[in-house]
Write a protein that holds these residues in place. Sequence first.
Motif, PDB file in Angstrom:
ATOM      1  N   PRO A  38      -3.153  29.364   6.837  1.00 42.34           N
ATOM      2  CA  PRO A  38      -2.179  29.627   6.083  1.00 42.34           C
ATOM      3  C   PRO A  38      -1.637  31.079   6.226  1.00 42.34           C
ATOM      4  N   SER A  40       0.069  34.785   3.935  1.00 42.69           N
ATOM      5  CA  SER A  40      -0.192  34.592   2.309  1.00 42.69           C
ATOM      6  C   SER A  40       1.504  35.961   2.221  1.00 42.69           C
ATOM      7  N   SER A  41       0.993  36.537   1.106  1.00 40.24           N
ATOM      8  CA  SER A  41       2.377  37.258   0.721  1.00 40.24           C
ATOM      9  C   SER A  41       2.060  38.462   1.399  1.00 40.24           C
ATOM     10  N   LYS A  42       0.317  38.997   1.471  1.00 40.26           N
ATOM     11  CA  LYS A  42       0.154  39.842   2.019  1.00 40.26           C
ATOM     12  C   LYS A  42       0.838  40.416   3.459  1.00 40.26           C
ATOM     13  N   ASP A  43       1.065  39.276   4.008  1.00 38.02           N
ATOM     14  CA  ASP A  43       0.942  38.905   5.704  1.00 38.02           C
ATOM     15  C   ASP A  43       2.498  39.083   6.672  1.00 38.02           C
ATOM     16  N   HIS A  65      -3.741  41.611   8.512  1.00 33.12           N
ATOM     17  CA  HIS A  65      -3.080  40.899   7.518  1.00 33.12           C
ATOM     18  C   HIS A  65      -1.928  40.499   8.740  1.00 33.12           C
ATOM     19  N   GLY A  89       4.376  30.508   2.693  1.00 33.07           N
ATOM     20  CA  GLY A  89       3.493  31.316   2.629  1.00 33.07           C
ATOM     21  C   GLY A  89       4.263  33.095   2.045  1.00 33.07           C
ATOM     22  N   HIS A  90       5.459  32.899   1.802  1.00 29.74           N
ATOM     23  CA  HIS A  90       6.429  34.297   1.858  1.00 29.74           C
ATOM     24  C   HIS A  90       5.342  35.125   2.000  1.00 29.74           C
ATOM     25  N   PRO A  91       5.638  35.443   3.463  1.00 29.42           N
ATOM     26  CA  PRO A  91       5.009  37.038   3.827  1.00 29.42           C
ATOM     27  C   PRO A  91       5.362  37.993   3.535  1.00 29.42           C
ATOM     28  N   LYS A  92       5.483  39.310   3.920  1.00 22.05           N
ATOM     29  CA  LYS A  92       5.328  40.372   3.410  1.00 22.05           C
ATOM     30  C   LYS A  92       6.443  40.799   4.461  1.00 22.05           C
ATOM     31  N   SER A 127      12.333  32.481   0.788  1.00 23.95           N
ATOM     32  CA  SER A 127      11.163  33.385   0.835  1.00 23.95           C
ATOM     33  C   SER A 127      12.071  34.782   0.291  1.00 23.95           C
TER      34      SER A 127
END
Length: 221
Positions: A38, A40-43, A65, A89-92, A127
């Motif tokens: 996975p 994540s949006s924090k990655d 991250h 995952g909409h990464p940062k 995203s």
Amino acid sequence: MRRILLLLAALTLFSSAVAQSKTSEYHVQKTSLYDVLPVSSKDIVFLGNSITDGGEWAELFNNRHVKNRGISGDRSGWLLERLDAIIAGHPKKVFLMIGTNDLAAGIPPREVYDNVMKLVERFQKESPWTKLYIQSVLPVNGRSFSKFKAHYKMKDQIVELNTLLRGFCGGNVEDRVAYLDVYAELVDSNGDLNAAYTNDGLHLLGEGYVIWRDAIKNYVK
């Protein structure tokens, strides 16, 4: 003996060709792994080919991250085909470096640029809160090394591709899509990849990764 040498040479060429194929065992294995791991949006995701693949990015930045999604041998068109799991995952942030294998395969800089634009468009549409950093393609060194001749011949095309990418992104790193010039940090006075940072003229040694890290660390934080 001559027959054995010819056979070994043929096997070497075959292995090299396979390594540059998206159907190679390694490429399929890594793609399938990234499909199930996975994001994540924090990655903060690093995308690219073997040069990215070779970096221990989470350790370099001491940040769990930071995720490596580079695959050895990858090209811009193949990268477009494996974006779904990353975009979902909409990464940062995403740090992209791609194109040297395309150029070595005879794909012109404009086509590589167009593929990068397609990647940008997908992120902006699906995203839009992901910050994209387009990193320059690194220099190569055929002056001191001889293993990757097809890549070394693309020295001028690398400069052309980087010029196109810089022109699209502009100079404002605060924009949603920014250009980061890592090339300038690793090139020598002859326009080659500094021999102190490589042992094959294409890939980086540890110190080369440290210089890369230091060049972009303020944007990763």
